[in-house]
Scaffold this motif. Structure first.
Motif, PDB file in Angstrom:
ATOM      1  N   THR A 105       4.541  -5.802 -29.228  1.00 50.38           N
ATOM      2  CA  THR A 105       4.033  -4.457 -28.998  1.00 50.38           C
ATOM      3  C   THR A 105       5.011  -3.753 -27.826  1.00 50.38           C
ATOM      4  O   THR A 105       6.093  -3.944 -27.952  1.00 50.38           O
ATOM      5  N   ARG A 106       4.793  -2.631 -27.266  1.00 51.16           N
ATOM      6  CA  ARG A 106       5.554  -1.859 -26.335  1.00 51.16           C
ATOM      7  C   ARG A 106       5.407  -2.384 -24.979  1.00 51.16           C
ATOM      8  O   ARG A 106       6.246  -1.798 -24.029  1.00 51.16           O
ATOM      9  N   TYR A 107       4.485  -3.423 -25.042  1.00 54.78           N
ATOM     10  CA  TYR A 107       4.403  -4.073 -23.501  1.00 54.78           C
ATOM     11  C   TYR A 107       5.253  -4.723 -23.350  1.00 54.78           C
ATOM     12  O   TYR A 107       5.787  -5.764 -24.128  1.00 54.78           O
ATOM     13  N   ASN A 237      -1.655  -2.887 -29.293  1.00 51.95           N
ATOM     14  CA  ASN A 237      -0.518  -2.187 -28.746  1.00 51.95           C
ATOM     15  C   ASN A 237      -1.081  -0.913 -28.439  1.00 51.95           C
ATOM     16  O   ASN A 237      -0.680   0.317 -28.531  1.00 51.95           O
TER      17      ASN A 237
END
Length: 248
Positions: A105-107, A237
């Motif tokens: 994900t973007r995390y 996400n």
């Protein structure tokens, strides 16, 4: 039935200071599953300029752990991320896939030295934000520059940083000032994600269920459900909504 997700776990064997063998990993998986955890993001440490496990080694060990998890429960999932020690070139390592976000994900789970200066922490997290990542500050309860400094924490949250707490930080002795601090963070709605930091079967359980039960009892079922929903959004996400603080 609640889906318990652990986003911070050192369960891959012999890659950091977590599990030392596949046998220990299997015991940790069993302990986690008995607690109700059905999804784990393995987060071995990563640091630019450090000796890190090769990507091929991590993938091979991930497959071994995934196979062991499926032997326990066909719906038991294990995916890969990193607990990333921040440095000024870490975004480049993320872009190249050398350091990993949480389950693709973007995390990204970001760690600093416990005695890090606040100005460096804030500027580093901001640099990740402007490059398109959603930084999650690992173990918010552990930094000296944030200890009982709620203005600093609120400023990071307003900036766009998410706060992760280890669940066991809530359930220790009330005589421990660190426990009292962790509970105040929960009371003030300054925690967005729970993890365990589980690293050894010397602890008979990861402690996620106990932490969530404590939250439900003292801060309400809605607070607990919000935390569960946040981990679900992370896996999808999706951007996690958070309370902003006007007094900062």
């Amino acid at each position: 039935m609640e889906r318990l997700i652990d986003i911070h776990c050192h369960i891959l064997p012999a890659v950091d200071n977590g599990s030392v063998s596949m046998d220990q990993t299997r015991r940790m998986l069993t302990n986690a599953h008995e607690e109700g955890i059905t999804y784990i993001i393995a987060t071995p440490h990563y640091g630019a300029g450090c000796i890190n496990s090769r990507s091929s080694e991590l993938e091979e060990k991930l497959h071994q752990v995934q196979k062991a998890a499926k032997e326990i429960d066909s719906e038991f999932q294990v995916e890969l991320g990193n607990e990333i020690f921040y440095s000024q070139d870490i975004a480049q390592h993320l872009r190249k896939g050398m350091a990993r976000t949480l389950a693709g994900t973007r995390y990204c789970l970001v760690k600093f030295l416990e005695d890090e200066e606040y100005s460096f922490m804030k500027s580093g997290l901001h640099s990740l934000l402007i490059q398109g990542y959603y930084p999650v500050l690992a173990q918010v309860e552990s930094y000296r520059c944030l200890y009982e400094n709620y203005d600093n924490i609120a400023a990071l949250i307003n900036l766009g940083v998410y706060m992760q707490m280890n669940s066991r930080s809530l359930t220790g002795s009330v005589l421990n000032p660190n426990v009292r601090f962790a509970r105040r963070l929960m009371e003030y709605d300054m925690v967005h994600l729970l993890g365990t930091g589980y690293s050894s079967d010397a602890q008979k359980s990861p402690g996620l269920k106990g932490g969530l039960s404590f939250i439900s009892r003292y801060y309400g079922e809605e607070r607990k459900n919000n935390l569960l929903e946040n981990t679900g959004k992370l896996l999808l996400n999706e951007k996690i909504e958070r309370q902003l603080f006007r007094y900062v």
